[in-house]
Design an enzyme around this catalytic site. Sequence first.
Site, PDB file in Angstrom:
ATOM      1  N   CYS A  78       0.857  -1.189   0.000  1.00  0.00           N
ATOM      2  CA  CYS A  78       0.000   0.000   0.000  1.00  0.00           C
ATOM      3  C   CYS A  78       0.897   1.244   0.000  1.00  0.00           C
ATOM      4  O   CYS A  78       1.724   1.403  -0.896  1.00  0.00           O
ATOM      5  CB  CYS A  78      -0.940  -0.081   1.199  1.00  0.00           C
ATOM      6  SG  CYS A  78      -2.107   1.277   1.420  1.00  0.00           S
ATOM      7  N   ASP A  89      -8.408  -3.436  -8.384  1.00  0.00           N
ATOM      8  CA  ASP A  89      -8.116  -2.445  -7.341  1.00  0.00           C
ATOM      9  C   ASP A  89      -8.665  -1.096  -7.772  1.00  0.00           C
ATOM     10  O   ASP A  89      -8.088  -0.414  -8.620  1.00  0.00           O
ATOM     11  CB  ASP A  89      -6.607  -2.366  -7.123  1.00  0.00           C
ATOM     12  CG  ASP A  89      -6.219  -1.474  -5.954  1.00  0.00           C
ATOM     13  OD1 ASP A  89      -7.059  -0.667  -5.516  1.00  0.00           O
ATOM     14  OD2 ASP A  89      -5.074  -1.577  -5.488  1.00  0.00           O
ATOM     15  N   HIS A 124      -7.371  -4.331  -3.909  1.00  0.00           N
ATOM     16  CA  HIS A 124      -6.324  -3.708  -3.112  1.00  0.00           C
ATOM     17  C   HIS A 124      -6.132  -4.484  -1.803  1.00  0.00           C
ATOM     18  O   HIS A 124      -7.078  -4.953  -1.204  1.00  0.00           O
ATOM     19  CB  HIS A 124      -6.701  -2.258  -2.793  1.00  0.00           C
ATOM     20  CG  HIS A 124      -5.586  -1.464  -2.202  1.00  0.00           C
ATOM     21  ND1 HIS A 124      -4.562  -0.950  -2.979  1.00  0.00           N
ATOM     22  CD2 HIS A 124      -5.311  -1.103  -0.925  1.00  0.00           C
ATOM     23  CE1 HIS A 124      -3.723  -0.294  -2.200  1.00  0.00           C
ATOM     24  NE2 HIS A 124      -4.141  -0.382  -0.954  1.00  0.00           N
TER      25      HIS A 124
END
Length: 226
Positions: free
Chosen positions: A116, A163, A190
Amino acid sequence: MGETIRLKSRFDGFELAAYHAGVSDARRGGLVLVQEIFGVTDHIRELCDGFAEDGYEVIAPSFYDRIEPGFEADYSEAAIAKGVKYSTETPWDQVAGDLQAAIDALAPPVFVTGFCWGGAATWLAACRCEGLSAASAFYGRRISELKDETPKVPIILHFGKTDASIPPERIAEIEAQHPDLPIHQYPAGHGFVSDRRADYDADSARLARLRTLQVFARNGGGRSEV
């Protein structure tokens, strides 16, 4: 399995905490593992412990310690908002200095991986830091902000095809700037490595981890005596 250590940033001399997981058998190398926006959570510590079992001595710095020491967040909307706020208040030059402190604390070869926000920080490390051998970045949305910088070490990128936070055009921007860069896309959303999240995809997580270990092994991550 791990312990808390202190690192002195190369950016401003600030002492930040870090989770350290050592190896009990033959050592492949050192690994800096970079948190998500949620801080050094139990998920991040478990990832560290897992890589330690594979022979990597791991350090996971607490990058938000200047703002809130020991920050750990869940996946609630309020926590996500706080994590995003902290990430935007943490400048990249500072992150690079913190990363360098973690790299310097490990005997070579040293690798870096992150998830991330940590995926973008991994790209940053590959471009700006010294003493790295290879890198593997997971779903780094903000890599596109840093796409004009060029990695100095081999790096692979991992993205989820579904995502919503990283639209295809962002990945295309990176591909256009770095056409020879290995970019892997998975049938997932994600955060697909985290089994705490709705987008967790076990098969994609295993394959991405295998590719990560392979790029480390190809770039010096072989077994040696402790």
